[in-house]
Design an enzyme around this catalytic site. Sequence first.
Site, short mmCIF file in Angstrom:
data_model
loop_
_atom_site.label_atom_id
_atom_site.label_comp_id
_atom_site.label_asym_id
_atom_site.label_seq_id
_atom_site.Cartn_x
_atom_site.Cartn_y
_atom_site.Cartn_z
CE1 TYR B 137 -22.73 38.61 -15.22
CE2 TYR B 137 -20.42 39.10 -14.94
CZ TYR B 137 -21.45 38.70 -15.73
OH TYR B 137 -21.21 38.39 -17.05
CE LYS B 165 -23.98 41.52 -17.08
NZ LYS B 165 -24.06 40.10 -17.41
#
Lengths: 299, 299
Positions: B137, B165
């Site tokens: 992330y 991401k």
Amino acid sequence: MTPMRLTGLSAFPITPADAGGRVDGPALRRLVARSCKAGVDSIGLLGSTGSYPYLTREERRRALDATLDEAGGRVPVMVGIGALRTDEAVRLAQDARAAGAAVGLLAAVSYTPLTDEEVYEHVAAVARHSDLPLCLYDNPTTTHFRFGPELIGRLSRLPGIVAVKSPGQEPQAVAGHLATLRATVPPGFSLGYSGDWTTTEALIAGADAWYSVVAGLFPQVAVEIVRAVQRGEVAEARRLDGRLGLLWALFRHYSSLRVIYACADLLDLCHAAPPRPILPLGEEARGRIAEVIRGLDLR
Amino acid sequence: MTPMRLTGLSAFPITPADAGGRVDGPALRRLVARSCKAGVDSIGLLGSTGSYPYLTREERRRALDATLDEAGGRVPVMVGIGALRTDEAVRLAQDARAAGAAVGLLAAVSYTPLTDEEVYEHVAAVARHSDLPLCLYDNPTTTHFRFGPELIGRLSRLPGIVAVKSPGQEPQAVAGHLATLRATVPPGFSLGYSGDWTTTEALIAGADAWYSVVAGLFPQVAVEIVRAVQRGEVAEARRLDGRLGLLWALFRHYSSLRVIYACADLLDLCHAAPPRPILPLGEEARGRIAEVIRGLDLR
């Protein structure tokens, strides 16, 4: 304890703890005792160097109790009460008040970036619900929130907000920074600085306090600098500060936290590692640090 | 559950909770049910919009159990397992694995700024000790750590690291960003983006996944955009995205998290406030938001 005026030298120790985050009380006491014995004006427990956000409420209370006991009421203790949630910061401030801390050090810890209004309400809630004197902790490098003069001015008018700890300023900027803040806060409000390699000039420019990482491990040199400034011996203060140039260079390069952990280990004062994910420095860095502290006769 | 390939649309709901941080399970289930019914490809529980760092381990587990039950094994659930301490992130990943989450979403949450090596070791420890597939992330706005291509490349070679991401890119930059990452990761590694106002172009440029805040509350419009891109109807996807311009402007101005909380409240879907210190938006902002969702017929 009588209300504390944050002036002079505040020593910020690391918080020795095991890999699971359990605080090593005896090791912490050894560090606090060194600073107290050297004559610092206050202890700044559980600052960023004391890795407060990595410790549970219970361990923070244990660290505080050990420190207050070791300081014995002779040296006031300021303690970090910052937390991501407002209700948690309130609980930590209440704990600190109940334990007997003189001041709470409140950073604007953030994940979602915060607005000025959100930080104002956060600080106001902690002050209102704890009755603990508070020092605003402006540390944009870690919290990613910057307290501007306007916000500091507003907060300084709330009951119980007594001081601000600002990040280090460049030598040519510190007098202007101080003047800007002085113009926004009431008389007697304490303006202090961290960033050890910048603070001698801040004190010379009229800052009230030095929030010092080095004083948490090597308090003697820091006490000498502060007392020289207080006596008006500016040249002597600059000479003492200049002598530490190689240490400041290590602080800037590796971060003062990582360097101080290595120093404490090298000197056999304690063998704790910083909380993971922060890694202990490697052999090359430790070699450079060992050389510098030997050369400066720091012990 | 069979291993999940992160593709298409992942819906990131808010996590409704009371002022003390206790998750409102029924309200969360309502949001998850909306997204599942609209046909999203996965749920992204406890992302930044789901305010994971503000919730205790126990409440995060409660939110996950409710979501898994509501999704009923038909829609895979990715869950945020980020934490400041490595051992805490490991425990959260183990919880997620035991509960039945398909993937863990691991941010480099920081206070002390972290080095690439520290983040590498952090991620490796979580992967090693949890056996949970992980999506990296990369959210510099909240964590203040940026995953560079070199680090992503190294991590993508660890067993169990399946996706990244990335934060939203400017339209003219996204193809280059994707190409840079593709060159560093193994085939099949999923490259996805957040930043709702940028993701249509990312999908058109070949991104595997859209990690979407809007799909956590208004899933239908997001599903339509993703399906249009998947059918190769680029002009239609851009038309649908362009239609949401006023909503994207609100996201950029107030932050998508604050806007989505207001939307959920205005639509009577749930009346939770974000965790303090984050404040609910004021009346003026709410008025603008109400006007936009009415004008766009979002419900």
